[in-house]
Design an enzyme around this catalytic site. Structure first.
Site, PDB file in Angstrom:
ATOM      1  N   LYS A 150      47.142  45.391  23.096  1.00  0.00           N
ATOM      2  CA  LYS A 150      47.166  46.664  23.844  1.00  0.00           C
ATOM      3  C   LYS A 150      48.596  47.051  24.224  1.00  0.00           C
ATOM      4  CE  LYS A 150      44.590  45.345  27.344  1.00  0.00           C
ATOM      5  NZ  LYS A 150      44.355  43.915  27.012  1.00  0.00           N
ATOM      6  N   ARG A 164      39.449  47.322  34.563  1.00  0.00           N
ATOM      7  CA  ARG A 164      39.164  45.984  34.062  1.00  0.00           C
ATOM      8  C   ARG A 164      37.723  45.575  34.373  1.00  0.00           C
ATOM      9  NH1 ARG A 164      44.190  43.982  32.508  1.00  0.00           N
ATOM     10  NH2 ARG A 164      44.254  41.731  32.296  1.00  0.00           N
ATOM     11  N   ARG A 172      53.060  34.068  21.982  1.00  0.00           N
ATOM     12  CA  ARG A 172      53.600  35.263  22.646  1.00  0.00           C
ATOM     13  C   ARG A 172      54.861  34.946  23.442  1.00  0.00           C
ATOM     14  NH1 ARG A 172      49.689  39.457  25.609  1.00  0.00           N
ATOM     15  NH2 ARG A 172      49.235  37.862  27.160  1.00  0.00           N
ATOM     16  N   ARG A 197      54.924  33.810  29.401  1.00  0.00           N
ATOM     17  CA  ARG A 197      54.267  34.186  30.658  1.00  0.00           C
ATOM     18  C   ARG A 197      53.548  32.992  31.260  1.00  0.00           C
ATOM     19  NH1 ARG A 197      50.824  39.592  29.745  1.00  0.00           N
ATOM     20  NH2 ARG A 197      49.443  38.408  31.091  1.00  0.00           N
ATOM     21  N   ARG A 247      41.018  33.617  31.315  1.00  0.00           N
ATOM     22  CA  ARG A 247      41.216  35.071  31.172  1.00  0.00           C
ATOM     23  C   ARG A 247      40.237  35.648  30.160  1.00  0.00           C
ATOM     24  NH1 ARG A 247      47.177  35.274  29.657  1.00  0.00           N
ATOM     25  NH2 ARG A 247      46.884  37.515  29.516  1.00  0.00           N
TER      26      ARG A 247
HETATM   27  P1  AMP Z   1      47.717  41.647  31.690  1.00  0.00           P
HETATM   28  O1  AMP Z   1      49.201  41.753  31.599  1.00  0.00           O
HETATM   29  O2  AMP Z   1      47.025  42.969  31.473  1.00  0.00           O
HETATM   30  O3  AMP Z   1      47.162  40.546  30.814  1.00  0.00           O
HETATM   31  O4  AMP Z   1      47.372  41.239  33.206  1.00  0.00           O
HETATM   32  C1  AMP Z   1      47.837  40.024  33.750  1.00  0.00           C
HETATM   33  C2  AMP Z   1      47.051  39.681  34.991  1.00  0.00           C
HETATM   34  O5  AMP Z   1      47.224  40.717  35.974  1.00  0.00           O
HETATM   35  C3  AMP Z   1      45.539  39.576  34.815  1.00  0.00           C
HETATM   36  O6  AMP Z   1      45.146  38.312  34.337  1.00  0.00           O
HETATM   37  C4  AMP Z   1      45.064  39.843  36.231  1.00  0.00           C
HETATM   38  O7  AMP Z   1      45.254  38.713  37.064  1.00  0.00           O
HETATM   39  C5  AMP Z   1      46.021  40.928  36.696  1.00  0.00           C
HETATM   40  N1  AMP Z   1      45.515  42.284  36.384  1.00  0.00           N
HETATM   41  C6  AMP Z   1      46.037  43.182  35.509  1.00  0.00           C
HETATM   42  N2  AMP Z   1      45.329  44.321  35.511  1.00  0.00           N
HETATM   43  C7  AMP Z   1      44.336  44.153  36.409  1.00  0.00           C
HETATM   44  C8  AMP Z   1      43.257  44.962  36.862  1.00  0.00           C
HETATM   45  N3  AMP Z   1      43.041  46.193  36.387  1.00  0.00           N
HETATM   46  N4  AMP Z   1      42.430  44.444  37.804  1.00  0.00           N
HETATM   47  C9  AMP Z   1      42.621  43.219  38.307  1.00  0.00           C
HETATM   48  N5  AMP Z   1      43.592  42.380  37.914  1.00  0.00           N
HETATM   49  C10 AMP Z   1      44.454  42.853  36.974  1.00  0.00           C
END
Ligand code: AMP
Length: 210
Positions: A14, A90, A125, A158, A169
């Site tokens: 994404k 989410r 990654r 990360r 996740r």
């Molecule tokens: P991402 O970079 O999108 O993989 O997000 C990394 C982490 O941020 C996720 O594993 C969640 O802990 C948190 N996170 C990101 N977006 C959301 C969301 N819309 N709602 C809740 N937690 C989020």
């Protein structure tokens, strides 16, 4: 302003696709909820302090916390702009919050990648902590190993990309996020693209689909 939501598992591409499209067209604005949260954590804001532990465990942060951040970005985005919303909503509750905001959702594009491929993708990654550019050691390597092409910073893994947290996740994705596929399909907004065909092909398919 209108919104295109990117749906897909962690590691589905994404962020990579949204960043590639946004850098090629200034009317496209990439908004990543994960980047907003990581920025808040790095700055040590109250929201960042609250979010940190959830993120390190691979769990979702509280809906209200991330919704406030998204609301601010939506409010400040005007004009002939399409927001590529990556990582929000989410879960169904967040989709409801987005509707309550009156945010004009034009379409929802699912980047479809099987779980087996996801594990491998996340293991390779690498991320630039400074400009947020994303890389992969095999699929999308930087010109110089370990160094960001765009800004020269040292690339990082990360914290939540370790295999144990990735499992959590993915479980959260299937339990909480996947129901959004049917939710948006029933509204006639859902498009699906094959996320396994390489960054350029996925980006082209995405652009057509959105
Ligand atoms: P991402 O970079 O999108 O993989 O997000 C990394 C982490 O941020 C996720 O594993 C969640 O802990 C948190 N996170 C990101 N977006 C959301 C969301 N819309 N709602 C809740 N937690 C989020």
């Amino acid at each position: 302003m209108n919104i295109v939501i990117l749906l897909g598992a962690p590691g589905s591409g994404k962020g990579t696709v949204a960043a590639a499209l946004a850098s090629a067209d200034e009317r496209l604005k990439h908004v990543s909820s994960g980047d907003l949260l990581r920025g808040a954590v790095a700055k040590g804001t109250p929201a960042g302090v609250e979010a940190k532990a959830f993120m390190e465990r691979g769990q979702l942060v509280p809906d209200a916390l991330i919704a406030r951040m998204i609301k601010d970005v939506v409010a400040e985005t005007e004009g002939d702009v399409t927001m590529l919303l990556d990582g929000f909503p989410r879960n169904l509750a967040q989709a409801g919050i987005l509707e309550e905001m009156g945010a004009p959702v034009r379409s929802v594009v699912l980047i479809d990648v099987p779980d087996e491929i996801i594990q491998d993708r996340i293991a390779g990654r690498r991320t630039c902590p400074k400009c947020k550019a994303g890389y992969h050691v095999k699929n999308l390597p930087p010109k110089v190993e370990g160094v960001c092409d765009r800004c020269g910073a040292a690339l990082e893994i990360r914290k939540d990309d370790n295999p144990e947290t990735v499992k959590d996740r993915l479980a959260v994705y299937h339990a909480d996020t996947e129901p959004l596929v049917e939710f948006y399909r029933s509204k006639g907004l859902l498009r699906v693209v094959d996320g396994t065909t390489g960054v350029e092909n996925v980006a082209a398919a995405f652009l057509k689909a959105m």
